[in-house]
Design a protein around this motif. Structure first.
Motif, PDB file in Angstrom:
ATOM      1  N   THR A  34      39.460 -10.959 -50.673  1.00  0.00           N
ATOM      2  CA  THR A  34      40.532  -9.967 -50.725  1.00  0.00           C
ATOM      3  C   THR A  34      41.173  -9.827 -49.346  1.00  0.00           C
ATOM      4  OG1 THR A  34      39.011  -8.140 -50.246  1.00  0.00           O
ATOM      5  CG2 THR A  34      39.407  -8.667 -52.585  1.00  0.00           C
ATOM      6  N   ALA A  35      42.176  -9.003 -49.268  1.00  0.00           N
ATOM      7  CA  ALA A  35      42.917  -8.790 -48.023  1.00  0.00           C
ATOM      8  C   ALA A  35      42.292  -7.642 -47.215  1.00  0.00           C
ATOM      9  CB  ALA A  35      44.384  -8.512 -48.322  1.00  0.00           C
ATOM     10  N   MET A  36      41.034  -7.823 -46.849  1.00  0.00           N
ATOM     11  CA  MET A  36      40.329  -6.834 -46.030  1.00  0.00           C
ATOM     12  C   MET A  36      40.034  -7.444 -44.663  1.00  0.00           C
ATOM     13  SD  MET A  36      39.635  -3.968 -47.746  1.00  0.00           S
ATOM     14  CE  MET A  36      38.219  -3.230 -46.988  1.00  0.00           C
ATOM     15  N   GLN A  37      40.255  -6.649 -43.629  1.00  0.00           N
ATOM     16  CA  GLN A  37      39.905  -7.065 -42.272  1.00  0.00           C
ATOM     17  C   GLN A  37      39.365  -5.856 -41.538  1.00  0.00           C
ATOM     18  OE1 GLN A  37      43.108  -8.408 -39.651  1.00  0.00           O
ATOM     19  NE2 GLN A  37      41.748 -10.037 -38.955  1.00  0.00           N
ATOM     20  N   ASP A  38      38.150  -5.980 -41.047  1.00  0.00           N
ATOM     21  CA  ASP A  38      37.499  -4.875 -40.330  1.00  0.00           C
ATOM     22  C   ASP A  38      37.523  -3.580 -41.137  1.00  0.00           C
ATOM     23  OD1 ASP A  38      37.043  -6.620 -38.153  1.00  0.00           O
ATOM     24  OD2 ASP A  38      39.050  -6.202 -37.364  1.00  0.00           O
ATOM     25  N   ILE A  44      49.150  -3.380 -47.614  1.00  0.00           N
ATOM     26  CA  ILE A  44      49.084  -2.344 -48.658  1.00  0.00           C
ATOM     27  C   ILE A  44      50.395  -2.334 -49.452  1.00  0.00           C
ATOM     28  CG2 ILE A  44      48.966   0.154 -49.070  1.00  0.00           C
ATOM     29  CD1 ILE A  44      47.033   0.287 -46.655  1.00  0.00           C
ATOM     30  N   GLY A  45      50.264  -2.415 -50.762  1.00  0.00           N
ATOM     31  CA  GLY A  45      51.428  -2.380 -51.650  1.00  0.00           C
ATOM     32  C   GLY A  45      52.193  -3.683 -51.750  1.00  0.00           C
ATOM     33  N   ASP A  46      51.735  -4.730 -51.074  1.00  0.00           N
ATOM     34  CA  ASP A  46      52.480  -5.993 -51.004  1.00  0.00           C
ATOM     35  C   ASP A  46      51.598  -7.165 -51.453  1.00  0.00           C
ATOM     36  OD1 ASP A  46      53.920  -8.275 -50.301  1.00  0.00           O
ATOM     37  OD2 ASP A  46      54.517  -7.491 -48.329  1.00  0.00           O
ATOM     38  N   PRO A  47      51.681  -7.555 -52.727  1.00  0.00           N
ATOM     39  CA  PRO A  47      50.816  -8.635 -53.202  1.00  0.00           C
ATOM     40  C   PRO A  47      51.093  -9.978 -52.526  1.00  0.00           C
ATOM     41  CG  PRO A  47      52.393  -8.032 -54.897  1.00  0.00           C
ATOM     42  CD  PRO A  47      52.528  -7.025 -53.795  1.00  0.00           C
ATOM     43  N   TYR A  48      52.325 -10.215 -52.109  1.00  0.00           N
ATOM     44  CA  TYR A  48      52.655 -11.447 -51.394  1.00  0.00           C
ATOM     45  C   TYR A  48      51.896 -11.500 -50.064  1.00  0.00           C
ATOM     46  CZ  TYR A  48      55.346 -14.805 -48.625  1.00  0.00           C
ATOM     47  OH  TYR A  48      55.713 -15.859 -47.818  1.00  0.00           O
ATOM     48  N   ALA A  49      51.969 -10.425 -49.283  1.00  0.00           N
ATOM     49  CA  ALA A  49      51.276 -10.375 -47.992  1.00  0.00           C
ATOM     50  C   ALA A  49      49.768 -10.465 -48.177  1.00  0.00           C
ATOM     51  CB  ALA A  49      51.643  -9.095 -47.243  1.00  0.00           C
ATOM     52  N   GLN A  50      49.246  -9.809 -49.198  1.00  0.00           N
ATOM     53  CA  GLN A  50      47.810  -9.881 -49.447  1.00  0.00           C
ATOM     54  C   GLN A  50      47.392 -11.302 -49.803  1.00  0.00           C
ATOM     55  OE1 GLN A  50      46.001  -6.862 -51.913  1.00  0.00           O
ATOM     56  NE2 GLN A  50      47.031  -5.205 -50.826  1.00  0.00           N
ATOM     57  N   THR A  51      48.172 -11.965 -50.643  1.00  0.00           N
ATOM     58  CA  THR A  51      47.844 -13.330 -51.046  1.00  0.00           C
ATOM     59  C   THR A  51      47.864 -14.269 -49.848  1.00  0.00           C
ATOM     60  OG1 THR A  51      48.723 -12.916 -53.259  1.00  0.00           O
ATOM     61  CG2 THR A  51      48.472 -15.225 -52.608  1.00  0.00           C
ATOM     62  N   LYS A  52      48.865 -14.152 -48.986  1.00  0.00           N
ATOM     63  CA  LYS A  52      48.921 -14.994 -47.784  1.00  0.00           C
ATOM     64  C   LYS A  52      47.692 -14.771 -46.906  1.00  0.00           C
ATOM     65  CE  LYS A  52      52.338 -16.106 -45.407  1.00  0.00           C
ATOM     66  NZ  LYS A  52      53.498 -16.330 -44.561  1.00  0.00           N
ATOM     67  N   PHE A  53      47.336 -13.519 -46.692  1.00  0.00           N
ATOM     68  CA  PHE A  53      46.167 -13.208 -45.859  1.00  0.00           C
ATOM     69  C   PHE A  53      44.894 -13.795 -46.474  1.00  0.00           C
ATOM     70  CE2 PHE A  53      42.524 -10.713 -44.604  1.00  0.00           C
ATOM     71  CZ  PHE A  53      42.653 -10.668 -43.225  1.00  0.00           C
ATOM     72  N   ILE A  54      44.751 -13.642 -47.784  1.00  0.00           N
ATOM     73  CA  ILE A  54      43.582 -14.163 -48.491  1.00  0.00           C
ATOM     74  C   ILE A  54      43.493 -15.677 -48.332  1.00  0.00           C
ATOM     75  CG2 ILE A  54      42.629 -14.571 -50.799  1.00  0.00           C
ATOM     76  CD1 ILE A  54      43.876 -11.757 -51.524  1.00  0.00           C
ATOM     77  N   LEU A  55      44.593 -16.376 -48.541  1.00  0.00           N
ATOM     78  CA  LEU A  55      44.567 -17.830 -48.461  1.00  0.00           C
ATOM     79  C   LEU A  55      44.308 -18.314 -47.032  1.00  0.00           C
ATOM     80  CD1 LEU A  55      47.302 -18.633 -51.096  1.00  0.00           C
ATOM     81  CD2 LEU A  55      44.822 -18.914 -51.329  1.00  0.00           C
ATOM     82  N   GLU A  56      44.761 -17.562 -46.045  1.00  0.00           N
ATOM     83  CA  GLU A  56      44.424 -17.891 -44.652  1.00  0.00           C
ATOM     84  C   GLU A  56      42.923 -17.729 -44.413  1.00  0.00           C
ATOM     85  OE1 GLU A  56      47.051 -15.211 -42.614  1.00  0.00           O
ATOM     86  OE2 GLU A  56      48.780 -16.547 -42.850  1.00  0.00           O
TER      87      GLU A  56
END
Length: 131
Positions: A34-38, A44-56
């Motif tokens: 998931t898009a969790m860091q520390d 938050i509220g942005d599935p595109y940004a979360q997906t990019k972070f997850i794939l990174e």
């Protein structure tokens, strides 16, 4: 057969008893990411940004185990709102447009934190086994 594990420091890893990714032989399995860091949700509220972070995050775990995204043969995307599939698909496509692993996108009722919109698993196969 030898086994390598990657941990990302998620607060849930020691509690639940899992690692981010594991390599056994020439197979790598990446846990639901998931898009969790520390302890904070990214995008938050942005599935595109979360997906990019997850794939990174997945890409880094693969790299730590001697692989890269070209070795991915399957992804599973769990999303809390399937109506936003295009945003998630766009980010997935940016990473995998030339690789084209098999993929699933499934709507789920909820993820572990209500601000998380996407969780992704990946499977990879590389040409060589661990020695």
């Amino acid at each position: 057969m030898s086994r390598q594990q990657v941990f990302t420091g998620s607060p849930w890893e020691p509690i639940v008893g899992y690692c981010r990714a594991i390599r056994v032989g020439n197979r790598i399995e990446v846990a639901g990411t998931t898009a969790m860091q520390d302890g904070e949700v990214i995008g938050i509220g942005d599935p595109y940004a979360q997906t990019k972070f997850i794939l990174e995050t997945i890409e880094k775990a693969l790299n730590d185990l001697g692989a890269d995204l070209t070795h991915v043969v399957r992804t599973r995307m769990f999303v809390t709102d399937i109506s936003r599939w295009e945003e998630i698909g766009k980010a997935h496509g940016e990473f995998f447009k030339d690789i084209q692993p098999v993929a699933s996108m499934l709507e789920v009722k909820a993820l572990i934190d209500p601000q998380l919109l996407v969780e992704i698993e990946a499977e990879a196969i590389i040409d060589t086994e661990l020695g």
